[in-house]
Every structure is written in C-alpha cells, then in structure tokens.
Design a protein around this motif. Sequence first.
Motif, PDB file in Angstrom:
ATOM      1  N   MET A   1      40.708 -20.421  33.356  1.00  0.00           N
ATOM      2  CA  MET A   1      40.138 -19.810  32.260  1.00  0.00           C
ATOM      3  C   MET A   1      39.529 -18.658  32.844  1.00  0.00           C
ATOM      4  O   MET A   1      38.916 -18.443  33.799  1.00  0.00           O
ATOM      5  CB  MET A   1      39.209 -20.706  31.512  1.00  0.00           C
ATOM      6  N   LYS A   2      39.270 -17.745  31.826  1.00  0.00           N
ATOM      7  CA  LYS A   2      38.708 -16.336  31.906  1.00  0.00           C
ATOM      8  C   LYS A   2      37.738 -15.910  30.662  1.00  0.00           C
ATOM      9  O   LYS A   2      38.314 -16.185  29.506  1.00  0.00           O
ATOM     10  CB  LYS A   2      39.679 -15.340  32.014  1.00  0.00           C
ATOM     11  N   LEU A   3      36.436 -15.752  31.061  1.00  0.00           N
ATOM     12  CA  LEU A   3      35.623 -15.483  30.032  1.00  0.00           C
ATOM     13  C   LEU A   3      35.381 -13.792  30.180  1.00  0.00           C
ATOM     14  O   LEU A   3      34.906 -13.426  31.069  1.00  0.00           O
ATOM     15  CB  LEU A   3      34.252 -16.276  30.532  1.00  0.00           C
ATOM     16  N   TYR A   4      35.529 -13.154  28.923  1.00  0.00           N
ATOM     17  CA  TYR A   4      35.494 -11.896  28.864  1.00  0.00           C
ATOM     18  C   TYR A   4      33.867 -11.666  28.182  1.00  0.00           C
ATOM     19  O   TYR A   4      33.572 -12.342  27.311  1.00  0.00           O
ATOM     20  CB  TYR A   4      36.741 -11.206  27.912  1.00  0.00           C
ATOM     21  N   HIS A   5      33.206 -11.010  29.082  1.00  0.00           N
ATOM     22  CA  HIS A   5      31.739 -10.958  28.976  1.00  0.00           C
ATOM     23  C   HIS A   5      31.082  -9.562  29.180  1.00  0.00           C
ATOM     24  O   HIS A   5      31.815  -8.647  29.985  1.00  0.00           O
ATOM     25  CB  HIS A   5      31.234 -12.246  29.798  1.00  0.00           C
ATOM     26  N   SER A   6      29.962  -9.541  28.749  1.00  0.00           N
ATOM     27  CA  SER A   6      28.965  -8.349  29.340  1.00  0.00           C
ATOM     28  C   SER A   6      27.694  -9.064  29.283  1.00  0.00           C
ATOM     29  O   SER A   6      27.073  -9.823  28.655  1.00  0.00           O
ATOM     30  CB  SER A   6      28.871  -7.331  28.068  1.00  0.00           C
ATOM     31  N   PRO A   7      26.833  -8.576  30.600  1.00  0.00           N
ATOM     32  CA  PRO A   7      25.778  -9.305  31.050  1.00  0.00           C
ATOM     33  C   PRO A   7      24.557  -8.868  30.003  1.00  0.00           C
ATOM     34  O   PRO A   7      23.338  -9.767  30.227  1.00  0.00           O
ATOM     35  CB  PRO A   7      25.467  -8.684  32.455  1.00  0.00           C
ATOM     36  N   TYR A  11      25.128 -13.302  23.115  1.00  0.00           N
ATOM     37  CA  TYR A  11      26.043 -14.322  22.652  1.00  0.00           C
ATOM     38  C   TYR A  11      26.888 -14.899  23.976  1.00  0.00           C
ATOM     39  O   TYR A  11      27.031 -16.067  23.931  1.00  0.00           O
ATOM     40  CB  TYR A  11      27.093 -13.948  21.876  1.00  0.00           C
ATOM     41  N   VAL A  12      27.125 -13.828  24.816  1.00  0.00           N
ATOM     42  CA  VAL A  12      27.586 -14.390  26.339  1.00  0.00           C
ATOM     43  C   VAL A  12      26.376 -15.221  26.777  1.00  0.00           C
ATOM     44  O   VAL A  12      26.914 -16.036  27.545  1.00  0.00           O
ATOM     45  CB  VAL A  12      28.027 -13.037  27.123  1.00  0.00           C
ATOM     46  N   SER A  33      33.116  -3.815  28.565  1.00  0.00           N
ATOM     47  CA  SER A  33      32.142  -2.880  27.784  1.00  0.00           C
ATOM     48  C   SER A  33      33.009  -2.326  26.602  1.00  0.00           C
ATOM     49  O   SER A  33      34.100  -2.236  26.726  1.00  0.00           O
ATOM     50  CB  SER A  33      31.605  -1.708  28.819  1.00  0.00           C
ATOM     51  N   GLY A  34      32.153  -2.071  25.542  1.00  0.00           N
ATOM     52  CA  GLY A  34      32.683  -1.464  24.337  1.00  0.00           C
ATOM     53  C   GLY A  34      31.698  -1.550  23.192  1.00  0.00           C
ATOM     54  O   GLY A  34      30.847  -2.061  23.614  1.00  0.00           O
ATOM     55  N   THR A  35      32.015  -0.833  22.212  1.00  0.00           N
ATOM     56  CA  THR A  35      31.193  -1.044  20.887  1.00  0.00           C
ATOM     57  C   THR A  35      31.999  -1.338  19.733  1.00  0.00           C
ATOM     58  O   THR A  35      33.160  -1.172  19.920  1.00  0.00           O
ATOM     59  CB  THR A  35      30.474   0.321  20.777  1.00  0.00           C
ATOM     60  N   PRO A  36      31.258  -1.524  18.713  1.00  0.00           N
ATOM     61  CA  PRO A  36      32.031  -1.747  17.373  1.00  0.00           C
ATOM     62  C   PRO A  36      33.195  -0.841  17.000  1.00  0.00           C
ATOM     63  O   PRO A  36      34.161  -0.914  16.304  1.00  0.00           O
ATOM     64  CB  PRO A  36      30.999  -2.149  16.210  1.00  0.00           C
ATOM     65  N   ILE A  37      32.846   0.580  17.383  1.00  0.00           N
ATOM     66  CA  ILE A  37      33.833   1.485  16.905  1.00  0.00           C
ATOM     67  C   ILE A  37      34.860   2.085  18.107  1.00  0.00           C
ATOM     68  O   ILE A  37      35.787   2.669  18.062  1.00  0.00           O
ATOM     69  CB  ILE A  37      33.237   2.694  16.584  1.00  0.00           C
ATOM     70  N   GLY A  50      37.654  -7.949  18.335  1.00  0.00           N
ATOM     71  CA  GLY A  50      37.113  -6.975  19.421  1.00  0.00           C
ATOM     72  C   GLY A  50      35.781  -7.390  20.107  1.00  0.00           C
ATOM     73  O   GLY A  50      35.245  -6.523  20.538  1.00  0.00           O
ATOM     74  N   LYS A  51      35.494  -8.767  19.646  1.00  0.00           N
ATOM     75  CA  LYS A  51      34.087  -8.905  20.135  1.00  0.00           C
ATOM     76  C   LYS A  51      33.952 -10.018  21.304  1.00  0.00           C
ATOM     77  O   LYS A  51      35.298 -10.786  21.650  1.00  0.00           O
ATOM     78  CB  LYS A  51      33.365  -9.752  19.134  1.00  0.00           C
ATOM     79  N   ILE A  52      32.865 -10.100  22.037  1.00  0.00           N
ATOM     80  CA  ILE A  52      32.623 -10.952  23.096  1.00  0.00           C
ATOM     81  C   ILE A  52      31.719 -11.990  22.627  1.00  0.00           C
ATOM     82  O   ILE A  52      30.735 -11.482  22.076  1.00  0.00           O
ATOM     83  CB  ILE A  52      32.513 -10.358  24.606  1.00  0.00           C
ATOM     84  N   PRO A  53      31.540 -13.163  23.407  1.00  0.00           N
ATOM     85  CA  PRO A  53      32.590 -13.775  24.299  1.00  0.00           C
ATOM     86  C   PRO A  53      33.816 -14.031  23.744  1.00  0.00           C
ATOM     87  O   PRO A  53      34.057 -14.356  22.721  1.00  0.00           O
ATOM     88  CB  PRO A  53      31.824 -14.867  25.005  1.00  0.00           C
ATOM     89  N   ALA A  54      34.960 -13.856  24.697  1.00  0.00           N
ATOM     90  CA  ALA A  54      36.153 -14.315  24.419  1.00  0.00           C
ATOM     91  C   ALA A  54      36.793 -15.325  25.552  1.00  0.00           C
ATOM     92  O   ALA A  54      36.347 -14.745  26.850  1.00  0.00           O
ATOM     93  CB  ALA A  54      37.237 -13.265  24.247  1.00  0.00           C
ATOM     94  N   LEU A  55      37.223 -16.454  25.527  1.00  0.00           N
ATOM     95  CA  LEU A  55      37.727 -17.228  26.604  1.00  0.00           C
ATOM     96  C   LEU A  55      39.135 -17.491  26.570  1.00  0.00           C
ATOM     97  O   LEU A  55      39.669 -18.120  25.595  1.00  0.00           O
ATOM     98  CB  LEU A  55      36.914 -18.822  26.439  1.00  0.00           C
ATOM     99  N   GLU A  56      39.682 -16.828  27.326  1.00  0.00           N
ATOM    100  CA  GLU A  56      41.187 -16.988  27.666  1.00  0.00           C
ATOM    101  C   GLU A  56      41.506 -18.379  28.281  1.00  0.00           C
ATOM    102  O   GLU A  56      41.156 -18.511  29.394  1.00  0.00           O
ATOM    103  CB  GLU A  56      41.736 -15.754  28.301  1.00  0.00           C
ATOM    104  N   ARG A  57      42.485 -19.284  27.680  1.00  0.00           N
ATOM    105  CA  ARG A  57      42.630 -20.367  28.258  1.00  0.00           C
ATOM    106  C   ARG A  57      44.136 -20.418  28.641  1.00  0.00           C
ATOM    107  O   ARG A  57      45.322 -19.445  28.510  1.00  0.00           O
ATOM    108  CB  ARG A  57      42.700 -21.433  27.148  1.00  0.00           C
TER     109      ARG A  57
END
Length: 201
Positions: A1-7, A11-12, A33-37, A50-57
Amino acid sequence: MKLYHSPTSPYVRKVMVLIAETGLSGIEMVEVSGTPIAPDAGVVERNPLGKIPALERDDGPTLYDSRVICQFLNARAGAELYPAAPRLWDTLTVEATADGMLDAALLMVYESRIRPEDKRYAPWVEGQWTKIARALDVLETRWIDHLNAQLDMGQIATACALGYLDFRHASRNWRKGHARLAEWEAGFSERASLRATVPPG
C-alpha cells in the motif's frame, strides 16, 4: 500500500498516529504537495477531490479521507481504536468534532495564504474561529470524560486538531478558558506516536 501524504497535514497526522499506535507495517509513504487551487496531479489521479491523505491499495480502489483510511487500517490491524457500540457513536462524534475544527482552521490558513489580500474577509475568518471555539467548549465539558478514558480515534483526532491549532494559530491561545482540555492535551501529547509526528516548522 502507498499513503500519499504531507508532513504538515493534520489529517495525515491522524493516520500516522494510528499506524504508530497499532504497529502496522508495509505502507510506503509518498510525500506530495499541492493546494486547493493547484492539487498534486498524482493525488488527483487517485482521489478526485485532490486531497490527502489518500491510501492506494493493491486489492481495491484508493481510500480517502482520513476517517475512512483510519477505519480501514484499524480493521486491518485488528485494533480497537473504533470500539464497539455504544461507545463507538461517542468516538465517531468526538472524531467528527475534531475534524470539524481542522476544517475551520485550514480555511483560516487558506484565506491568508491563497486568497488575494484585497479579497480577504475578516468576519468570515472570525466565523471559522467561532466554530473552533464552540468545539473547544464542548470538548472541555461534554467530552472530557471520554477523552480521559480508553484510547480511541476520538482522542487521537482531538490531539491532532489541538496540535494544529498550536502549529498554525498559536496566537489564538486555545488553552485559555479550557483548563481541563489543556491538562488532557499536555499528558496525551507525550505519547510516542504524537511526539514522532509533530509537524516540521
């Protein structure tokens, strides 16, 4: 699994604390990294919001948001951070209260960081803080006994929310008028899982 995150994402942090508390392994951390826009393209491929966290299974679609991921990982670990009913309903309500605080706190940050200065609206910002203040009052009164009981995701979410207020809104001094909540946070934040996930800054 992969967790897409920002430190720096609170929420992460919830997910990272759960991983630490349950001892789960085998999750690859992918920093984005990213922003709402201008969200991260890799995240958008996996989460249309387009939000984190996202967990790829490996065995199913990507999971989002933090509450879904936390319930999934709790079940995978065979943990009890989401206890059986009837306590479950209190746990979920405390977690939702904490996440609502984070939603409002993040909107305050976005107002100053993303919106052009001539379009910022101070009463709207104060309206967001009023939501947080009401939530703090309820945590201080209605939910303090729950916070002082057995470990669950309501406690973890609350600790992450309060940590984010210190991180981004320290001048607001959330501890003022919330002595019992401040005392609880001081002790709970000493857990190894919380110390290991303090956002850099």
